[in-house]
Design a protein around this motif. Structure first.
Motif: not given
Length: 724
Positions: A124, A362, A365, A367
């Motif tokens: 991430t 998530d 994904d 956001d």
């Protein structure tokens, strides 16, 4: 009876909150008649005393002889306990162990966890760095399994003060504008999660404002806040952890306490008015993972009891179960799907720091509310974190030796080359008809350049040429007016008039070279140049031969010279020009061989041979004329023009000898200017009428028969020879 064991570190308020999250979940499960009907679950709590060995011993003691056991231990005891737990077939569920190595089902078949593996957090961070186009960043990581995946600057927990100082000096000396810290809260206290006391520290507040991080996801636990605030030692007299917290929070000893150093509590103390990390429900991150872990174990027991033959092929045994209202939970192997919060430490209007949620992760994904980020710079502009700033169009990247690939120099494209993309690796050369613009980002048509009447050089040459033609015309008028005088009649007036006409053509032919070249101007300029100069030199040559024939030659020899070299018989130049223009005439042509933003439009000589023959023919006549004039230089002055012709031919020959190298070495339109200059200079050099004009206009007494009697007699002989 099934029980849960919890090993934690005393005395941390966050850890105490985790303990009561487990207790709260256990009590909820025991009140649920559908989840584990007819069964009660219990728990044991141990203090690891900051020692992994103590944590291991406490955890193992809880599984001896029990039929079913689910153990929750902290990070430090995970690996040791797994080796022992695998032998005893103990279900191990961790809320805190994040090492990617624990995902290996061969080594840890009984291990599960409700916190994502570190590899997802690292990915991430990498994806966020790529999103923000950060290619030159520093990394401060723990020197353990958690942080060694991103080695740049490492710190050790046992020597944090010294290592942190060294890391700070390294960061200060670095050119990196973005620093990633990959460490546990014990080293950099909850840098990616919450910490109210960290917010209040002045030094931390200055540094932390604008920090952007990946945090363990936060969620709510229904009824948990009321449960925590309703706790009281009088209701749980055997709970030593609650009693210890009570004493530190209120400074008094509960009724169940044996402490003699504190005054007794009056019984009105309550957690409803207390604001601490233990009662703070705004950021339930690890606490929520503990809550999930208990429910995961309970549902596993439910599935186990529902499938007594361990046949997992039925839908009742394999389908996921509801963990908490609104949350569907399942394991992928032994891991939970990666879910994180993207948080940003921001300064509130009051000046204090607050944690703002600006995105979620998530799985794969992300956001992200990018406009909601408050950076440390104080603006919403994303910080630039690159070793080298992107190379703008018009430049190319050049790697720095010994540096990473993200470190490079931006080299400006050379003239005639462009790059129209950011971070271009190469500059591309423009086609021959085009050139690069000032920024080197596009190819534009090259501007056509030629010797124009609008520029200073063209105006100057035009003025000189017109002046020469005007002077020649004026002399022609003077000679015509005084054509019967001895001075004009001497040396054959017909030749003088023909010479004046040819000189005027020489001056005027230079004007054809000025202006935009066209098909007809290219063909006419060379023909006019060749014919006019051949005619002029032929006239001078005949003048010289006439003198020699009159004074030094016999009549037959003189007649032969005049017959073959007279101006009427100088047809060679005309023949050469006709053949040249018929076979390979000059054409307008762009000279693309010269590099630059401009391209010269010139009359290209397709056949150099034709131009060479014209120059060679003119040169042959000039040399012959110079030789004859030199031989006739000492003849009687009253009649002789040989000295003037000798001087003019020396000038003519010198000009055209210097013309060849100057013409070849001159670029573009300047080669045309050199040719025009040579034409004008040699034309002025051939002008031999100045002495005669001076005598005619200012010394008329010398323009008499007495001064030219001898000349008249010789002139009659010459006239008869010329008429032959």
């Amino acid at each position: 009876m099934t029980f849960f064991s919890f090993v934690f570190r005393s005395f941390e308020l966050n850890q105490l909150q985790n303990v009561y999250a487990m207790i709260y979940a256990v009590e909820e499960i025991n009140r649920n008649n559908r989840l584990l009907p007819g069964m009660k679950v219990g728990y044991q709590i141990f203090d690891n005393c900051l020692s992994a060995s103590w944590a291991l011993q406490a955890a193992l003691s809880s599984v001896g002889g029990e039929a079913t056991s689910c153990t929750f231990v902290n990070k430090s005891a995970t690996f040791k306990f797994n080796k022992q737990g695998n032998k005893k077939k103990v279900l191990f569920i961790s809320y805190w162990s994040t090492c990617p190595c624990l995902s290996d089902r061969r080594l840890y078949p009984n291990f599960f966890r409700t916190i994502p593996s570190d590899i997802y957090q690292a990915r991430t961070l990498a994806r966020l760095a790529k999103h923000f186009k950060w290619t030159w960043i520093g990394a401060v990581v723990m020197q353990d399994d958690y942080g060694l995946g991103a080695i740049k600057v490492t710190v050790r927990g046992e020597n944090i003060v010294t290592d942190a100082r060294e890391a700070a000096l390294t960061i200060q000396a670095s050119t990196a504008k973005v620093i990633i810290i990959f460490a546990w809260f014990s080293v950099v206290r909850e840098l990616f999660v919450t910490s109210s006391d960290l917010f209040q520290h002045p030094a931390t507040s200055r540094v932390a404002c604008g920090v952007f991080g990946v945090a363990i996801r936060s969620s709510t636990i229904d009824g948990f806040e009321a449960y925590i605030r309703g706790l009281h030692p009088s209701q749980r007299p055997d709970n030593e952890f609650l009693r210890e917290y009570w004493e530190k929070e209120f400074g008094c000893a509960p009724v169940s306490s044996s402490s003699a150093s504190l005054p007794p509590c009056n019984g009105t103390e309550s957690l409803y008015g207390v604001h601490s990390r233990f009662t703070d429900m705004s950021q339930l991150r690890v606490t929520y993972n503990v809550y999930l872990a208990v429910y995961a174990a309970a549902h596993a027991l439910h599935s186990l009891l529902s499938c007594p033959n361990t046949d997992t092929s039925t839908s009742n045994c394999s389908s996921p179960h509801q963990v908490t209202p609104g949350e569907r939970f399942y394991f992928q192997g032994g891991d939970i799907p990666a879910k994180y919060d993207l948080v940003n430490w921001q300064k509130s209007p009051e000046g204090s720091l607050r944690l703002s949620l600006i995105g979620k992760v998530d799985g794969f994904d992300i956001d992200l509310n990018e406009t909601g980020i408050q950076w440390s710079t104080g603006s919403s502009q994303v910080p630039v974190a690159v070793c080298s700033v992107s190379c703008a169009p018009g430049t190319r990247k050049a790697e720095k030796k010994g540096k990473p690939s993200c470190c490079f120099d931006c080299i400006t494209c050379a003239s005639g080359e462009i790059s129209n993309k950011t971070d271009s690796l190469n500059c591309h050369r423009c086609p021959p008809e085009y050139w690069s613009n000032a920024k080197g980002t596009a190819c534009i048509p090259r501007q056509q350049d030629f010797l124009s009447l609008d520029e200073t050089l063209g105006i100057t040459l035009t003025t000189v040429a017109v002046s020469g033609a005007v002077v020649t015309a004026a002399v022609f008028v003077v000679f015509l007016y005084y054509r019967q005088t001895p001075m004009v009649r001497a040396n054959n007036s017909e030749l003088s008039f023909l010479l004046l006409v040819s000189l005027k053509l020489c001056f005027l032919c230079s004007l054809v070279f000025i202006g935009r070249p066209s098909v007809w101007s290219c063909r006419f300029q060379q023909a006019a140049f060749g014919i006019s100069f051949v005619l002029s030199i032929s006239c001078l040559q005949v003048k010289t031969m006439v003198v020699l024939a009159a004074f030094r030659s016999t009549r037959p020899v003189a007649g032969m010279f005049v017959k073959w070299f007279g101006p009427r018989n100088q047809r060679g130049s005309i023949i050469i020009c006709v053949v040249w223009l018929s076979v390979s005439p000059p054409e307008p042509h762009l000279d693309l061989s010269v590099q630059g933003p401009t391209v010269t439009l010139e009359c290209a000589m397709e056949s150099v041979l034709g131009f060479s023959l014209v120059l060679g023919y003119i040169g042959l006549l000039a040399c012959t004329c110079l030789l004859l004039a030199f031989l006739a230089r000492k003849l009687p002055d009253n009649f002789n023009e040989a000295k003037l012709i000798t001087f003019s031919m020396l000038i003519f020959c010198a000009v055209w000898v210097a013309f060849v190298p100057a013409y070849v070495s001159s670029p573009g339109k300047y080669s045309v200017a050199v040719e025009i200059f040579a034409i004008l200079a040699s034309s002025y050099g051939l002008f031999i009428f100045a002495p005669k004009c001076y005598i005619i206009l200012f010394k008329p007494e010398k323009n008499s028969k007495r001064h030219s009697a001898h000349a008249r007699d010789k002139y009659n002989v010459t006239l008869r020879l010329y008429s032959l």
